[in-house]
Design a protein around this motif. Structure first.
Motif, PDB file in Angstrom:
ATOM      1  N   GLY A   1     -54.313  20.356  10.001  1.00 11.28           N
ATOM      2  CA  GLY A   1     -54.713  20.449  11.394  1.00 11.28           C
ATOM      3  C   GLY A   1     -54.151  19.347  12.266  1.00 11.28           C
ATOM      4  N   THR A   2     -54.131  18.125  11.729  1.00 13.87           N
ATOM      5  CA  THR A   2     -53.702  16.975  12.528  1.00 13.87           C
ATOM      6  C   THR A   2     -52.584  16.202  11.843  1.00 13.87           C
ATOM      7  N   VAL A   3     -51.912  15.394  12.652  1.00 11.76           N
ATOM      8  CA  VAL A   3     -50.968  14.404  12.146  1.00 11.76           C
ATOM      9  C   VAL A   3     -51.487  13.044  12.610  1.00 11.76           C
ATOM     10  N   ASP A   4     -51.720  12.132  11.664  1.00 12.25           N
ATOM     11  CA  ASP A   4     -52.315  10.832  11.965  1.00 12.25           C
ATOM     12  C   ASP A   4     -51.360   9.716  11.562  1.00 12.25           C
ATOM     13  N   LEU A   5     -51.259   8.707  12.419  1.00  9.93           N
ATOM     14  CA  LEU A   5     -50.325   7.617  12.188  1.00  9.93           C
ATOM     15  C   LEU A   5     -51.019   6.265  12.250  1.00  9.93           C
ATOM     16  N   THR A   6     -50.556   5.365  11.412  1.00 12.38           N
ATOM     17  CA  THR A   6     -51.018   3.983  11.463  1.00 12.38           C
ATOM     18  C   THR A   6     -49.884   3.086  10.985  1.00 12.38           C
ATOM     19  N   THR A   7     -49.807   1.889  11.548  1.00 12.70           N
ATOM     20  CA  THR A   7     -48.779   0.932  11.152  1.00 12.70           C
ATOM     21  C   THR A   7     -49.461  -0.348  10.688  1.00 12.70           C
TER      22      THR A   7
ATOM     23  N   LEU B   1     -52.992  17.075  17.436  1.00 13.18           N
ATOM     24  CA  LEU B   1     -53.208  18.399  16.850  1.00 13.18           C
ATOM     25  C   LEU B   1     -51.863  19.106  16.692  1.00 13.18           C
ATOM     26  N   CYS B   2     -51.137  18.729  15.660  1.00 14.18           N
ATOM     27  CA  CYS B   2     -49.807  19.313  15.438  1.00 14.18           C
ATOM     28  C   CYS B   2     -49.513  19.388  13.943  1.00 14.18           C
ATOM     29  N   GLY B   3     -50.544  19.709  13.151  1.00 14.16           N
ATOM     30  CA  GLY B   3     -50.362  19.874  11.713  1.00 14.16           C
ATOM     31  C   GLY B   3     -49.725  21.206  11.374  1.00 14.16           C
TER      32      GLY B   3
END
Length: 213
Positions: A8-14, A33-35
């Protein structure tokens, strides 16, 4: 940077690795919301254009099991996780409605039904059709990565692509082609679906051995 490409989602962390082998988050977590399920929706829109919105919508609501089978046993293995951006090697794919989703036939209006019947209930899926399914979703992911990179004052040395959508060769190729000059290492774990990238996992000394470029 960890780019978790889910359904459902694309999640990012650095994060940055500190001398004491601990992690420090250097940017705010972001996501969108671009899964991969949004690729499924684009495929449904393709069918709606071919067979009519009402037909596909009613089929989805009244025969959800068969609709899910169409997505998971036809679209995902034959298109979503096989598509690569190489037009010269792409071979058009036929969706056999009569065999793959026969319940859909009863919802198609007579005019469209007659035309599809003349084609032996086959819908031809071309390279341009698949590209149209991917482009709007993948572009959102690329923009999320651009924003995450821009928000960091430090250069990103490595990007990990995890989650089920990271099995898409098209998505991985687009990310690598777009950011290869900015991020030296862009890698995908051998099993991106089951990859667990918690802070504890990332601090293991074996980290570089757990991923393949």
């Amino acid at each position: 940077m960890v780019v978790d490409c889910g359904g459902g989602t694309v999640d990012l962390t650095t994060r940055t690795l500190l001398p004491n082998n601990k992690l420090s988050e250097i940017t705010e977590r972001t996501g969108g919301l671009c899964g991969s399920t949004y690729i499924d929706r684009e495929f449904a829109r393709f069918l709606e254009k071919k067979l009519g919105f009402a037909a596909v919508d009613k089929f989805r609501r009244e025969n959800y099991g068969q609709y899910q089978s169409l997505i998971h046993h036809f679209f995902c293995p034959r298109i979503k996780f096989e598509f690569i951006d190489e037009k010269d090697v792409f071979r058009n794919i036929d969706l056999d409605i009569e065999r793959t989703c026969p319940a859909l036939i009863e919802y198609i209006n007579k005019e469209i039904r007659d035309a599809i019947e003349d084609d032996d209930w086959l819908i031809e899926i071309k390279y341009e059709d698949v590209l149209t399914m991917f482009e709007p979703v993948v572009e959102k992911i690329l923009n999320l990565i651009r924003d995450q990179l821009a928000s960091s004052k430090q250069r990103c040395s490595t990007m990990f692509l995890v989650g089920g959508f990271a099995e898409s060769p098209y998505l991985v190729k687009k990310i690598r082609d777009t950011f290869v000059s900015v991020v030296p290492i862009i890698t995908v774990p051998q099993n991106p679906i089951t990859a667990v990238l918690s802070c504890m996992d990332l601090t293991k000394q074996q980290l570089p051995l757990a991923f393949s470029p």
